[in-house]
Design a protein around this motif. Structure first.
Motif, PDB file in Angstrom:
ATOM      1  N   GLY A  83      24.488  59.404  24.911  1.00  0.00           N
ATOM      2  CA  GLY A  83      24.802  60.842  24.802  1.00  0.00           C
ATOM      3  C   GLY A  83      26.026  61.093  23.932  1.00  0.00           C
ATOM      4  N   THR A 133      16.677  73.135  31.469  1.00  0.00           N
ATOM      5  CA  THR A 133      17.395  71.898  31.786  1.00  0.00           C
ATOM      6  C   THR A 133      16.856  71.407  33.128  1.00  0.00           C
ATOM      7  OG1 THR A 133      19.352  72.768  30.690  1.00  0.00           O
ATOM      8  CG2 THR A 133      19.682  70.889  32.156  1.00  0.00           C
ATOM      9  N   GLY A 143      28.752  71.844  25.743  1.00  0.00           N
ATOM     10  CA  GLY A 143      28.129  71.017  26.770  1.00  0.00           C
ATOM     11  C   GLY A 143      26.814  71.526  27.328  1.00  0.00           C
ATOM     12  N   ILE A 144      26.343  70.797  28.334  1.00  0.00           N
ATOM     13  CA  ILE A 144      24.979  70.987  28.857  1.00  0.00           C
ATOM     14  C   ILE A 144      24.734  72.424  29.339  1.00  0.00           C
ATOM     15  CG2 ILE A 144      25.599  70.098  31.154  1.00  0.00           C
ATOM     16  CD1 ILE A 144      22.820  68.672  31.135  1.00  0.00           C
ATOM     17  N   ALA A 153      26.238  63.069  20.260  1.00  0.00           N
ATOM     18  CA  ALA A 153      27.126  64.224  20.053  1.00  0.00           C
ATOM     19  C   ALA A 153      27.997  63.995  18.812  1.00  0.00           C
ATOM     20  CB  ALA A 153      27.997  64.431  21.297  1.00  0.00           C
ATOM     21  N   THR A 192      18.260  66.698  31.906  1.00  0.00           N
ATOM     22  CA  THR A 192      17.826  66.486  30.510  1.00  0.00           C
ATOM     23  C   THR A 192      17.268  67.766  29.897  1.00  0.00           C
ATOM     24  OG1 THR A 192      16.491  65.079  29.065  1.00  0.00           O
ATOM     25  CG2 THR A 192      15.476  65.717  31.156  1.00  0.00           C
ATOM     26  N   SER A 215      26.085  75.181  28.188  1.00  0.00           N
ATOM     27  CA  SER A 215      26.719  75.961  27.117  1.00  0.00           C
ATOM     28  C   SER A 215      26.703  77.482  27.323  1.00  0.00           C
ATOM     29  CB  SER A 215      25.982  75.629  25.811  1.00  0.00           C
ATOM     30  OG  SER A 215      26.372  76.500  24.788  1.00  0.00           O
ATOM     31  N   ASP A 271      25.565  68.057  23.696  1.00  0.00           N
ATOM     32  CA  ASP A 271      24.816  68.294  24.936  1.00  0.00           C
ATOM     33  C   ASP A 271      24.288  69.717  25.047  1.00  0.00           C
ATOM     34  OD1 ASP A 271      25.122  65.708  25.814  1.00  0.00           O
ATOM     35  OD2 ASP A 271      25.950  66.249  27.765  1.00  0.00           O
ATOM     36  N   HIS A 282      20.930  68.788  23.262  1.00  0.00           N
ATOM     37  CA  HIS A 282      20.151  67.610  23.714  1.00  0.00           C
ATOM     38  C   HIS A 282      20.976  66.855  24.742  1.00  0.00           C
ATOM     39  CE1 HIS A 282      22.767  65.438  20.956  1.00  0.00           C
ATOM     40  NE2 HIS A 282      22.362  66.235  19.986  1.00  0.00           N
ATOM     41  N   SER A 283      20.350  66.578  25.847  1.00  0.00           N
ATOM     42  CA  SER A 283      21.101  65.902  26.905  1.00  0.00           C
ATOM     43  C   SER A 283      20.198  64.866  27.555  1.00  0.00           C
ATOM     44  CB  SER A 283      21.543  66.948  27.918  1.00  0.00           C
ATOM     45  OG  SER A 283      22.199  66.300  28.966  1.00  0.00           O
ATOM     46  N   CYS A 284      20.749  63.683  27.794  1.00  0.00           N
ATOM     47  CA  CYS A 284      19.923  62.619  28.347  1.00  0.00           C
ATOM     48  C   CYS A 284      20.641  61.938  29.510  1.00  0.00           C
ATOM     49  CB  CYS A 284      19.582  61.580  27.283  1.00  0.00           C
ATOM     50  SG  CYS A 284      20.965  61.006  26.298  1.00  0.00           S
ATOM     51  N   VAL A 315      16.729  60.822  23.660  1.00  0.00           N
ATOM     52  CA  VAL A 315      16.565  61.490  24.965  1.00  0.00           C
ATOM     53  C   VAL A 315      15.269  61.007  25.629  1.00  0.00           C
ATOM     54  CG1 VAL A 315      16.145  63.714  26.098  1.00  0.00           C
ATOM     55  CG2 VAL A 315      17.885  63.545  24.307  1.00  0.00           C
TER      56      VAL A 315
END
Ligand SMILES: Cc1cc2nc3c(=O)[nH]c(=O)nc-3n(C[C@H](O)[C@H](O)[C@H](O)COP(=O)(O)OP(=O)(O)OC[C@H]3O[C@@H](n4cnc5c(N)ncnc54)[C@H](O)[C@@H]3O)c2cc1C
Length: 374
Positions: free
Chosen positions: A300, A175, A160-161, A304, A271, A163, A288, A291-293, A341
């Motif tokens: 998203g 981020t 995840g975001i 993934a 993001t 990590s 994520d 890459h996270s949006c 994104v």
């Protein structure tokens, strides 16, 4: 023969479970771990677009997802007073034989995916994290949070975001908050809610909802990012009710059912995109973690799942884990995920700037892109 024989997947979200399912189904020994003690209790609802459904079908869970979720093929635009302004057909990005969209409860989706991972042969363990990683040319030594250890051909960081695997690798990634915060609630579905309706007027940037099953929906309100973390449970409930009071039509019933602070979540949109490479030695990051949006395009989850599909395809098609494989992976994934994104951020930015951007043009461009298999 696959490029790997045994793999540790860190993170039991969409990216991690999908990776575990695909690898285990192809005979690779997979350990799947998640720091949570029970993955299936996480979150409220999720909107899955056609390209996500195509990947879920590839994982062998489409029928279960269809049965438990709520399918629809259009999106409505409403005024704050509830008037339906227009109903637009949605893009079937997964192909003509899949619905444009499914809404479903996140715990239900997690249960289906974790169950399928076990069924495919992955060893799933909850309440476990990675404490340390040490890689060499032939494998990665992993120390777990309970003091146990293992050695793997490959570690997949799908955590995840924020990590931990990314942090343990020393990969720097900025981020950033996009400037918006979202209130979400999971609750009963009024009979009139049969698809997602969005409202772009009133005190919030977006007021929307998505049916997630015969008896459930999740509803959301997007506002400027504020310091809402200081609010008590009762104050959270009051704030969401207050913001929702500007919206009518189905919102009147949604608001009337807003009575349990435990079902309300508030979070900021954030993001990031990591430039290639996404691996360091025999450890690779996906989902994520790279890459996270903001969920302005609800892509998203799909991105993934696509990472997992491409990575596992390459790992089973190539016989060695080499630079050629890693280049092929990011060649297929980085530009596509970044386009999603960037577009998701652009949609949010137009709202923040109160600017009339070319929303239909952008939606069309992304729909065309993600309609192509990853
Ligand atoms: C408010 C909001 C709404 C969204 N709505 C949508 C939507 O409607 N549709 C959509 O497609 N996308 C949506 N997204 C995006 C979507 O949720 C993500 O893109 C997607 O879940 C990413 O999947 P993932 O598997 O990479 O990560 P995650 O889903 O975050 O999964 C990571 C997993 O790793 C575990 N983990 C974390 N740290 C560790 C550790 N140290 N050790 C072991 N395990 C660990 C976590 O417990 C978690 O289970 C939304 C995002 C937000 C913020």
């Amino acid at each position: 023969m696959p490029a790997v024989n045994n793999v540790l997947v860190v993170g039991g979200g969409l990216a991690g479970t999908a990776t575990a399912i695909q690898l285990a189904a192809r005979g690779v020994a997979v350990d799947l771990i998640d720091v949570m003690t029970e993955v299936a209790v996480l979150g409220s609802g999720i909107t899955l677009q056609g390209n996500a459904l195509r990947e879920l079908r590839g994982l062998g869970v489409w029928e279960r997802v269809r049965r438990e979720g709520y399918s629809f093929d259009s999106v409505g635009l409403r005024a704050p007073d509830g008037t339906l302004l227009v109903e637009l057909p949605d893009f079937r990005t997964g192909g003509p034989d899949l619905p444009a969209t499914i809404g479903m409860s996140r715990p239900a989706l997690a249960r289906i995916l974790v169950h399928r991972a076990s069924e495919a042969g992955a060893k799933v363990r909850f309440g476990l994290a990675v404490a340390a990683l040490r890689g060499d040319h032939t494998g990665v030594d992993v120390t777990f949070s309970d003091g146990s250890a293992g050695r793997y051909d490959l570690v997949v960081g799908a955590d995840g975001i924020r990590s931990t695997v990314r942090r343990l690798l020393g990969v720097e990634l900025d981020t950033r908050p996009t400037g918006m915060g979202i209130w979400r609630v999971f609750g009963p579905r009024p009979a009139s809610v049969t698809r997602t309706d969005l409202c772009y007027g009133g005190p919030c940037y977006i007021a929307g909802y998505c049916p997630t099953g015969e008896n459930s929906l999740y509803a959301y309100l997007v506002e400027d990012a504020r310091n809402r973390g200081v609010l008590s449970a009762e104050e959270r409930l009051e704030t969401m009710r207050d913001l929702a009071s500007a919206y009518h039509g189905p919102w009147d019933e949604i608001r009337a059912a807003l009575d349990d602070p435990e079902r309300i979540h508030y979070t900021w949109f954030e993001t990031h995109v990591l430039p290639p490479p996404w691996h360091r030695g025999r450890v690779v990051l996906i989902g994520d973690a790279v890459h996270s949006c903001p969920p302005t395009l609800a892509q998203g989850g799909a991105q993934a799942l696509e990472d997992a599909a491409v990575l596992t395809e390459l790992l089973t098609r190539h016989s060695t884990l080499d630079e050629q494989l890693w280049t092929a992976f990011t060649d297929r994934r980085h530009a596509r995920a970044k386009a999603v994104v960037d577009a998701s951020n652009q949609l949010g930015q137009w709202l923040l700037d109160r600017e009339q951007g070319d929303v239909p043009g952008l939606m069309h461009r992304i729909a065309e892109l993600v309609s192509q298999p990853a």
